[in-house]
Write an enzyme that holds these catalytic residues in place. Structure first.
Site, PDB file in Angstrom:
ATOM      1  N   CYS A 110       0.820  -1.215   0.000  1.00  0.00           N
ATOM      2  CA  CYS A 110       0.000   0.000   0.000  1.00  0.00           C
ATOM      3  C   CYS A 110       0.852   1.262   0.000  1.00  0.00           C
ATOM      4  O   CYS A 110       0.361   2.355  -0.255  1.00  0.00           O
ATOM      5  CB  CYS A 110      -0.915   0.029   1.218  1.00  0.00           C
ATOM      6  SG  CYS A 110      -1.872  -1.466   1.415  1.00  0.00           S
ATOM      7  N   ALA A 161       0.387 -18.420   0.860  1.00  0.00           N
ATOM      8  CA  ALA A 161       0.169 -16.975   0.963  1.00  0.00           C
ATOM      9  C   ALA A 161       0.774 -16.349  -0.284  1.00  0.00           C
ATOM     10  O   ALA A 161       1.679 -15.525  -0.219  1.00  0.00           O
ATOM     11  CB  ALA A 161       0.790 -16.425   2.246  1.00  0.00           C
ATOM     12  N   ILE A 206      -3.076 -27.982   5.048  1.00  0.00           N
ATOM     13  CA  ILE A 206      -2.744 -26.857   4.171  1.00  0.00           C
ATOM     14  C   ILE A 206      -3.657 -25.677   4.511  1.00  0.00           C
ATOM     15  O   ILE A 206      -4.892 -25.785   4.505  1.00  0.00           O
ATOM     16  CB  ILE A 206      -2.873 -27.217   2.676  1.00  0.00           C
ATOM     17  CG1 ILE A 206      -1.906 -28.362   2.333  1.00  0.00           C
ATOM     18  CG2 ILE A 206      -2.577 -25.980   1.817  1.00  0.00           C
ATOM     19  CD1 ILE A 206      -1.860 -28.708   0.867  1.00  0.00           C
ATOM     20  N   TYR A 207      -3.031 -24.580   4.862  1.00  0.00           N
ATOM     21  CA  TYR A 207      -3.721 -23.346   5.224  1.00  0.00           C
ATOM     22  C   TYR A 207      -3.484 -22.313   4.132  1.00  0.00           C
ATOM     23  O   TYR A 207      -2.544 -22.444   3.329  1.00  0.00           O
ATOM     24  CB  TYR A 207      -3.172 -22.815   6.558  1.00  0.00           C
ATOM     25  CG  TYR A 207      -3.396 -23.757   7.730  1.00  0.00           C
ATOM     26  CD1 TYR A 207      -2.707 -24.967   7.823  1.00  0.00           C
ATOM     27  CD2 TYR A 207      -4.301 -23.433   8.738  1.00  0.00           C
ATOM     28  CE1 TYR A 207      -2.913 -25.829   8.889  1.00  0.00           C
ATOM     29  CE2 TYR A 207      -4.510 -24.287   9.820  1.00  0.00           C
ATOM     30  CZ  TYR A 207      -3.816 -25.492   9.881  1.00  0.00           C
ATOM     31  OH  TYR A 207      -4.027 -26.347  10.924  1.00  0.00           O
ATOM     32  N   GLY A 258      -4.350 -14.264   3.162  1.00  0.00           N
ATOM     33  CA  GLY A 258      -3.922 -13.086   2.407  1.00  0.00           C
ATOM     34  C   GLY A 258      -4.670 -12.919   1.095  1.00  0.00           C
ATOM     35  O   GLY A 258      -5.783 -13.427   0.931  1.00  0.00           O
ATOM     36  N   TYR A 262     -16.289  15.087  22.229  1.00  0.00           N
ATOM     37  CA  TYR A 262     -16.426  16.435  21.669  1.00  0.00           C
ATOM     38  C   TYR A 262     -15.516  17.447  22.355  1.00  0.00           C
ATOM     39  O   TYR A 262     -15.514  17.560  23.575  1.00  0.00           O
ATOM     40  CB  TYR A 262     -17.872  16.930  21.766  1.00  0.00           C
ATOM     41  CG  TYR A 262     -17.974  18.437  21.591  1.00  0.00           C
ATOM     42  CD1 TYR A 262     -17.580  19.031  20.395  1.00  0.00           C
ATOM     43  CD2 TYR A 262     -18.410  19.257  22.624  1.00  0.00           C
ATOM     44  CE1 TYR A 262     -17.620  20.407  20.234  1.00  0.00           C
ATOM     45  CE2 TYR A 262     -18.463  20.646  22.474  1.00  0.00           C
ATOM     46  CZ  TYR A 262     -18.056  21.206  21.278  1.00  0.00           C
ATOM     47  OH  TYR A 262     -18.082  22.568  21.119  1.00  0.00           O
TER      48      TYR A 262
END
Lengths: 453, 453
Positions: B42, B111, B278-279, B282, B429
């Site tokens: 990003c 990932a 298996i994972y 992302g 506030y």
């Protein structure tokens, strides 16, 4: 339908505007003792610091503009002297003409606000001892500074207003000493968090004296010295007292309107008092704390505004409910934003909760993006349930996003979220605004871990 | 315990760090095809705009630093070519030495992220047609600008990345034209809100062409012209393509790991795929939308980070759950912050909700305080229940507190709050930070009124 509103600042004007909007045929009249109505009390420090250059800028409506825009009548410099409950009348005194008259009401709203506490100390009548509650108070300070070009001030009281005033006076190149009777400034923060503000004030050259009360003011005509319990003699050109406020309840009391255990007027969630057709709202009433269910008196502009709106509805027979407060507050103290909501660690323990807490420092946004800054967040969590009970956030006022983090936590506490659930929030991330795992989430994770220790 | 992680950016590094922390004895190895790991995708637009001056600043960890700090091994420029599910092995290729070897795993995390979509248009192979997905992509653009001092760019795609890039190029004094195939830019906003951004871009001198696709790139060696469906011939010195991304699922697919209906890898809330041990986490996985319950593919850094953390826990047998997303996103487009969460009006209708909405302009803080600014908030509310389904907020990026307002609304939507309940929030506030009745509250009141029309 004839509605009389006593007090024309936040709650009174909100209620009148709302009621008139719901029922344009209603006859609504606001009586205000002061010459100003509808001003921003919270803006007064910025008028003193000259950040707000024009006095008019902090006055949202003059009586004339309010009448023209909102359709309710406004009588400034009119004091309501008595409420005749049986005949449903008020006795109103025109303060300029010094004349009284009686007036009928169908519904009455008491929005008499609060006043500064001025302790009856020796010398308190000397000149140049100020307090700050309304625009006239601010005028006096502004005029004094302009005419006398003072060098040294003593601010008595280290709460929000005292510290905001300290900032205002520093902006005017005045040396400030703050004297606070309690062992810490900002007594509605935990001391570890208040210490961050203390350090910041010291960096700004402010001498802060805690754990020391005032015994006497000395001087000829003008105040020249402030004497403290510990024996200090503080030279000064003027003094600002901000040791606290008290609700203006004399009129209500005289009319038999019931007070609550906090000493402020007791109302239900419709803003109805113990006397039928008499409503109350704003700084003169107590509220329910949304976490503890206990009555609390936390007079704030935002609360007054909302309560006024509710009273404006319910007086007109329209549904409306003010559920209560979390004790949220935010303040700018020099370069810091200082915010809290819910219960502090100390408050939670005093309420009988078994609590854990976390204190986390986190980046406001990505480290490589300009104006990177860190804020500190403290989270107070019920040990057994994991539910968040309170939060305090402190960081740079311009860049650290303290207001964002406290408001996320306000919304989380409002919804009884657990600390462990903060990480589930799909908060907005982009480098200029935040980091992927915001500090509030990390604080949640860390506090949750404390629960199992 | 031996854990292999394929991909070393947000999800992969988060998972590895978390797993190592939970089990310091575990052997954890990350394979990353690229030479960089753990960078802020990003942040790339800010590297191009030169706001981030050092390339290193957007790289959170080098492989060496990650190994030293987090204790997991990192093999950059290593590509996993195959997953042998039956024998629980991966075939890894050392891209520098061009050598393959087999490696056992007990648990595997995919990932693999996502890649830019490059459509097979005539001329797409010409020089100076860039895309932006990783640091190398950014390097190419940065180097190109430095060496060639280009004057004119065409950005293809008017989504977040396209518009953030537009800002980056404007910062480098390059004329930008944006071409978007859809009828509006920012297609995940309602068109009335996207129009605010469109107007802002026009004020900045950007020509935005919507409803027009690209048919061809023309030029000798370098791209010189972009041709569009409507017959436009856009001269340019270079092109940046940002029409979208696709999940990198080839490896998973080859191994028999199930994909979801979005085309991304299907996982449960523990980040487990259809294949045991298996994972996946992302940008390559789909998530559950917290409002609709539907699978969605919204690849974002914040989500990847959280999913990685969950996978790191569950691979180690520790509880962890990624519940889903609200589709929250925020972006800086020149002077504007542009944010959304939940469903747009159009999306909500497409999902079969009967909805009402409000669009409100509100002050960021007290009008008399410096840097007063207005933001626009749109609220999407279910007509029948009054529950908030979505929000969009746009305003000045520096001052308007867009990020605060969207995050309040994220937290409100997360907790299924009704529009009418926003006024009950005890938000913080003080004049430098907000107004007594914040715009999100007013938006709630107005939207609620629409329900009864």
């Amino acid at each position: 339908m004839k509605i009389v509103v006593i007090g024309g600042v936040a709650a009174g004007t909100s209620a009148a505007a709302r009621a008139k909007r719901l029922n344009p045929d209603a006859e609504i009249i606001i009586f205000e003792r002061d010459s100003d109505i509808s001003y921003s009390g919270c803006g007064l420090p910025y008028y003193i610091s000259n950040i707000v250059e024009e006095r008019d800028d902090i006055i949202i409506y003059t009586p004339e503009r309010f009448e023209a825009k909102k359709g309710a009548k406004v009588k400034a410099q009119h004091s309501v002297e008595d409420i005749l409950v049986d005949s449903k009348e008020v006795i109103v005194k025109d303060l300029l003409k010094n004349k009284e008259k009686k007036l009928k009401y169908d519904k009455l709203l008491i929005a008499t606000g609060a006043s500064s506490i001025i302790p009856p100390l020796p010398g308190v009548e000397l000149d140049n001892i100020f307090s700050l509650r309304n625009v006239h108070d601010a005028d006096k300070i502004v005029d004094f500074i302009e005419v006398n070009n003072p060098k040294k001030a003593v601010v008595i009281g280290g709460g929000y207003i005292g510290l905001e005033l300290t900032e205002s006076l520093l902006e005017q190149n005045i040396d400030v000493r703050v004297v606070e009777k309690a062992e810490q400034i900002l007594t509605n923060f935990d001391s570890d968090m208040a210490d961050i503000v203390l350090e910041h004030l010291k960096e700004k050259g402010v001498e802060v004296i805690t754990g020391d009360g005032i015994t006497e003011f000395k001087g000829e005509e003008n105040v020249e010295q402030v004497l403290t319990e510990s024996g200090k003699e503080l030279d000064c050109d003027f003094v600002v007292m901000s040791i606290g406020v008290k609700p203006n309840v004399e009129l209500a009391q005289k009319a038999g309107v019931g007070l609550g255990e906090t000493g402020a007027i007791k109302v239900n969630s419709r803003m109805e008092t113990s006397v039928s057709d008499i409503y109350a709202a704003g700084d003169c009433v107590e509220s329910t704390h949304l976490l503890t269910g206990n009555p609390v008196w936390i007079p704030l502009g935002s609360t007054a505004n909302k309560q006024g709106r509710v009273a404006g509805s319910t007086m007109m027979g329209v549904e409306g409910e003010f559920k209560g407060v979390l004790g949220t507050a935010i303040s700018k103290v020099c370069d810091l934003a200082v915010a809290r909501t819910g219960l502090t660690f100390a408050e939670a323990e005093a309420e009988g909760y078994e609590v854990v807490s976390s204190v986390i420092k986190s980046g406001n946004h990505s480290g490589y993006y300009p104006n990177y800054n860190k804020f500190t967040v403290k989270l107070i969590v019920e040990k057994d349930s994991g539910i968040i009970l309170g939060a305090q956030v402190i960081g740079d006022a311009k860049f650290a996003g303290v207001d964002k983090r406290i408001d996320i936590l306000v919304t989380a506490i409002h919804n009884q979220m657990k600390a462990s659930e903060l990480i589930d929030l799909d908060l907005a991330y982009a480098p200029p605004f935040s980091i992927p795992k915001d500090g509030v989430m990390v604080a949640g994770i860390v506090a949750d871990k404390q629960r199992n220790k």
